[in-house]
Write a protein that holds these residues in place. Structure first.
Motif, PDB file in Angstrom:
ATOM      1  N   PRO A 179      71.405  -3.517  -5.790  1.00 30.56           N
ATOM      2  CA  PRO A 179      71.165  -2.065  -5.822  1.00 30.56           C
ATOM      3  C   PRO A 179      69.797  -1.663  -6.359  1.00 30.56           C
ATOM      4  CG  PRO A 179      72.486  -2.707  -7.700  1.00 30.56           C
ATOM      5  CD  PRO A 179      72.221  -3.965  -6.932  1.00 30.56           C
ATOM      6  N   CYS A 180      68.747  -2.222  -5.806  1.00 30.95           N
ATOM      7  CA  CYS A 180      67.399  -1.844  -6.243  1.00 30.95           C
ATOM      8  C   CYS A 180      66.610  -1.393  -5.026  1.00 30.95           C
ATOM      9  CB  CYS A 180      66.683  -3.031  -6.874  1.00 30.95           C
ATOM     10  SG  CYS A 180      67.487  -3.587  -8.369  1.00 30.95           S
ATOM     11  N   THR A 181      66.127  -0.157  -5.070  1.00 39.63           N
ATOM     12  CA  THR A 181      65.330   0.306  -3.938  1.00 39.63           C
ATOM     13  C   THR A 181      63.937  -0.321  -4.001  1.00 39.63           C
ATOM     14  OG1 THR A 181      64.405   2.215  -2.794  1.00 39.63           O
ATOM     15  CG2 THR A 181      64.513   2.385  -5.178  1.00 39.63           C
ATOM     16  N   ARG A 182      63.381  -0.543  -2.810  1.00 45.10           N
ATOM     17  CA  ARG A 182      61.987  -1.003  -2.812  1.00 45.10           C
ATOM     18  C   ARG A 182      61.063   0.136  -2.394  1.00 45.10           C
ATOM     19  NH1 ARG A 182      60.020  -4.189   2.513  1.00 45.10           N
ATOM     20  NH2 ARG A 182      58.110  -3.782   1.404  1.00 45.10           N
ATOM     21  N   ARG A 183      61.641   1.335  -2.249  1.00 40.40           N
ATOM     22  CA  ARG A 183      60.840   2.489  -1.819  1.00 40.40           C
ATOM     23  C   ARG A 183      60.316   3.271  -3.019  1.00 40.40           C
ATOM     24  NH1 ARG A 183      60.595   3.577   3.378  1.00 40.40           N
ATOM     25  NH2 ARG A 183      62.485   3.312   4.587  1.00 40.40           N
ATOM     26  N   LEU A 229      52.914 -13.499  -3.202  1.00 40.01           N
ATOM     27  CA  LEU A 229      53.049 -12.104  -2.783  1.00 40.01           C
ATOM     28  C   LEU A 229      53.568 -12.035  -1.342  1.00 40.01           C
ATOM     29  CD1 LEU A 229      52.666  -9.092  -3.367  1.00 40.01           C
ATOM     30  CD2 LEU A 229      50.305  -9.303  -2.574  1.00 40.01           C
ATOM     31  N   HIS A 230      53.036 -12.896  -0.507  1.00 40.78           N
ATOM     32  CA  HIS A 230      53.459 -12.934   0.899  1.00 40.78           C
ATOM     33  C   HIS A 230      54.955 -13.279   0.984  1.00 40.78           C
ATOM     34  CE1 HIS A 230      52.963 -13.243   5.158  1.00 40.78           C
ATOM     35  NE2 HIS A 230      53.408 -14.490   5.167  1.00 40.78           N
ATOM     36  N   PHE A 231      55.360 -14.273   0.198  1.00 41.74           N
ATOM     37  CA  PHE A 231      56.778 -14.673   0.168  1.00 41.74           C
ATOM     38  C   PHE A 231      57.652 -13.478  -0.225  1.00 41.74           C
ATOM     39  CE2 PHE A 231      60.194 -15.786  -2.830  1.00 41.74           C
ATOM     40  CZ  PHE A 231      61.031 -16.516  -2.000  1.00 41.74           C
ATOM     41  N   LEU A 232      57.254 -12.754  -1.282  1.00 41.38           N
ATOM     42  CA  LEU A 232      58.051 -11.612  -1.753  1.00 41.38           C
ATOM     43  C   LEU A 232      58.131 -10.525  -0.690  1.00 41.38           C
ATOM     44  CD1 LEU A 232      56.783 -11.257  -5.449  1.00 41.38           C
ATOM     45  CD2 LEU A 232      58.967 -12.192  -4.691  1.00 41.38           C
ATOM     46  N   ILE A 263      58.022 -10.870   2.501  1.00 39.50           N
ATOM     47  CA  ILE A 263      58.944 -11.280   3.572  1.00 39.50           C
ATOM     48  C   ILE A 263      60.394 -11.157   3.094  1.00 39.50           C
ATOM     49  CG2 ILE A 263      59.740 -13.296   4.895  1.00 39.50           C
ATOM     50  CD1 ILE A 263      56.807 -14.038   5.235  1.00 39.50           C
ATOM     51  N   GLU A 264      60.651 -11.631   1.874  1.00 39.69           N
ATOM     52  CA  GLU A 264      62.023 -11.570   1.339  1.00 39.69           C
ATOM     53  C   GLU A 264      62.499 -10.120   1.210  1.00 39.69           C
ATOM     54  OE1 GLU A 264      64.380 -13.961   0.576  1.00 39.69           O
ATOM     55  OE2 GLU A 264      62.994 -15.218   1.716  1.00 39.69           O
ATOM     56  N   ALA A 265      61.574  -9.200   0.892  1.00 38.33           N
ATOM     57  CA  ALA A 265      61.938  -7.794   0.715  1.00 38.33           C
ATOM     58  C   ALA A 265      62.442  -7.184   2.019  1.00 38.33           C
ATOM     59  CB  ALA A 265      60.750  -7.002   0.173  1.00 38.33           C
ATOM     60  N   GLU A 266      62.157  -7.817   3.123  1.00 40.24           N
ATOM     61  CA  GLU A 266      62.633  -7.344   4.433  1.00 40.24           C
ATOM     62  C   GLU A 266      64.120  -7.653   4.635  1.00 40.24           C
ATOM     63  OE1 GLU A 266      61.891  -5.802   7.602  1.00 40.24           O
ATOM     64  OE2 GLU A 266      60.815  -4.795   5.992  1.00 40.24           O
ATOM     65  N   HIS A 267      64.657  -8.577   3.819  1.00 41.34           N
ATOM     66  CA  HIS A 267      66.066  -8.976   3.954  1.00 41.34           C
ATOM     67  C   HIS A 267      66.790  -8.716   2.644  1.00 41.34           C
ATOM     68  CE1 HIS A 267      64.003 -11.666   6.910  1.00 41.34           C
ATOM     69  NE2 HIS A 267      64.952 -11.142   7.660  1.00 41.34           N
ATOM     70  N   PHE A 268      66.618  -7.546   2.099  1.00 38.70           N
ATOM     71  CA  PHE A 268      67.093  -7.275   0.740  1.00 38.70           C
ATOM     72  C   PHE A 268      68.205  -6.238   0.818  1.00 38.70           C
ATOM     73  CE2 PHE A 268      65.957  -5.208  -3.509  1.00 38.70           C
ATOM     74  CZ  PHE A 268      66.583  -6.188  -4.250  1.00 38.70           C
ATOM     75  N   LEU A 269      69.436  -6.713   1.121  1.00 45.07           N
ATOM     76  CA  LEU A 269      70.528  -5.768   1.386  1.00 45.07           C
ATOM     77  C   LEU A 269      71.641  -5.782   0.340  1.00 45.07           C
ATOM     78  CD1 LEU A 269      71.279  -5.882   5.221  1.00 45.07           C
ATOM     79  CD2 LEU A 269      69.552  -4.637   3.987  1.00 45.07           C
ATOM     80  N   GLY A 270      71.663  -6.791  -0.532  1.00 44.01           N
ATOM     81  CA  GLY A 270      72.861  -6.976  -1.354  1.00 44.01           C
ATOM     82  C   GLY A 270      72.765  -6.463  -2.779  1.00 44.01           C
TER      83      GLY A 270
END
Ligand SMILES: Cc1ncc(COP(=O)(O)O)c(C=O)c1O
Length: 391
Positions: A39-43, A25-28, A30-37
């Motif tokens: 087309p899936c929103t994390r909001r 969960l921690h890994f995910l 952190i990765e979600a902070e660099h998720f630019l490429g």
């Protein structure tokens, strides 16, 4: 006969396995902070719906028909379908639809009913079409021809017109993309219809793959023609992309007259079999319904305009850094020359040939763009050829 006497709850997870989950969960996060490429929103936040995950819900069968499987969310699914019918200017009496597992299933559905409508039809799709489409065409044994794309990713209308002219005796099935995967280009439905008219072709089918832009164009002032108003026959829109969901989902909408061709009554579940899969997700329609009622059309519009503004900001900042970035009209996909693998990897950027892109989904903020461009600028300082493609 005694009642079953085992504990409904599971025993706790072994501590080392629990630790493994915590680390994951921690890994995910952190990765979600660099998720630019992608087309899936994390909001999104569907916490109030979590109790539904404790039931064996299943939306098997047609959402518009009674089913003997009562643990379903068909009622909510119908409301979601009606909402999207409204967004795509469909007349509710003429349109049928359901919540799919995502854009791919919606496209498979469109191609399936198109092929059932015109069994000898020829499917035309462009080079920029999503990679899953040629696979679907093979699966349903649909005859098909790939058409060239223009540099911006839009279908090459001249190539389409010339190819259709050669095959005038066969009904065309047009697979149009409304927001291509790599460049966010929109195939223009009016121009496609004009080609049909110019060639005196009265019978044809248009399916729109509007995976991402189907949730953008309804909210902009000057949209390209893409929906039922423009005369299309079916459309697929992803739900997990712009609206957001931890489980992939989407919408398939089609004109009822086409769907009636494939409906079969199934005694086992006491309903009509009109969908691609049997068992279907009953939770994702609740997610979409919840988003529709908590955000509403005004909320969606605000989000889309935020994303478009962020895309504008990104292009401006790329240019300021001397990087030739661009985007298509009404698109939140910002295209730029492909950069090094380490940058692509860090920011999870999609790339193809000599281009890469970011997609300014609702979770993307100026600080993400600033940091990405700072990374690219630093790489170029060290190696001037880095990120120097033509874009
Ligand atoms: C244009 C287009 N069509 C279809 C798809 C597939 O959609 P999904 O991943 O929801 O199955 C995508 C995914 O990015 C896409 O960009």
């Amino acid at each position: 006969m005694n009642d079953i006497n085992f504990s409904l709850g599971s025993p706790p997870l072994r501590p080392d396995l629990q630790q493994r989950l915590n680390d994951f969960l921690h890994f995910l996060q952190i990765e979600a902070e660099h998720f630019l490429g992608y087309p899936c929103t994390r909001r999104f936040d569907y916490t109030p719906l979590y109790p539904f995950l404790g039931l064996p819900m299943n939306n098997v069968g047609d959402p518009f028909t009674e089913s003997r499987y009562h643990l379903n969310s068909h009622e909510y699914e119908r409301e979601v379908v009606r909402y999207f019918a409204g967004l795509t200017h469909a007349s509710p009496d003429e349109i049928w639809g359901y919540v799919t597992n995502g854009g791919t299933e919606g496209n498979m559905y469109g191609i399936y009913i198109a092929r059932e409508t015109f069994p000898d039809g020829l499917v035309y799709y462009s080079e920029a079409t999503h990679y899953s489409v040629p696979k679907i065409l093979r699966m349903v044994h649909a005859r098909n021809i790939m058409i060239k794309s223009q540099k911006n990713g839009e279908i090459d209308y001249q190539d389409l017109a010339e190819t259709i002219r050669i095959h005038r005796d066969v009904p065309p099935i047009i697979f149009a993309t409304i927001g291509t995967t790599m460049t966010g280009a929109v195939d223009n439905i009016d121009k496609i219809k004009q080609i049909m008219q110019d060639n005196a072709i009265p019978r044809y089918y248009i399916h729109c793959d509007a995976a991402l832009s189907g949730m953008i164009l309804p909210f902009v002032k000057h949209s390209q023609p893409f929906d039922f108003n423009a005369g299309i026959d079916s459309i697929a829109i992803s739900g997990h992309k712009m609206i957001g969901s931890p489980i992939p989902c989407g919408l398939a909408l089609a004109r009822k007259k086409h769907v009636e061709r494939i409906a079969r009554a199934i005694e086992y579940v006491g309903t009509l079999d009109t969908t691609v899969t049997g068992s279907r997700n009953a939770i994702t329609p609740l997610f979409l319904w919840y988003a529709i009622h908590t955000k509403g059309t005004d909320g969606f519009r605000e989000i889309i305009h935020y994303c478009l503004d962020m895309a504008k900001y990104a292009v401006k900042l790329f240019h300021k850094a001397g990087i030739p970035a661009w985007r298509n009209k009404n698109s939140i996909t910002v295209v730029f020359p492909k950069c090094s693998d380490s940058i692509l990897d860090k920011w999870q950027l999609a790339s193809q040939h000599n281009i890469a892109h970011i997609i300014t989904m609702p979770h993307v903020e100026t600080r993400h763009i600033d940091n990405l461009i700072a990374d690219i600028a630093a790489a170029r300082k060290e190696e001037p050829q880095a990120c120097a493609g033509t874009g």
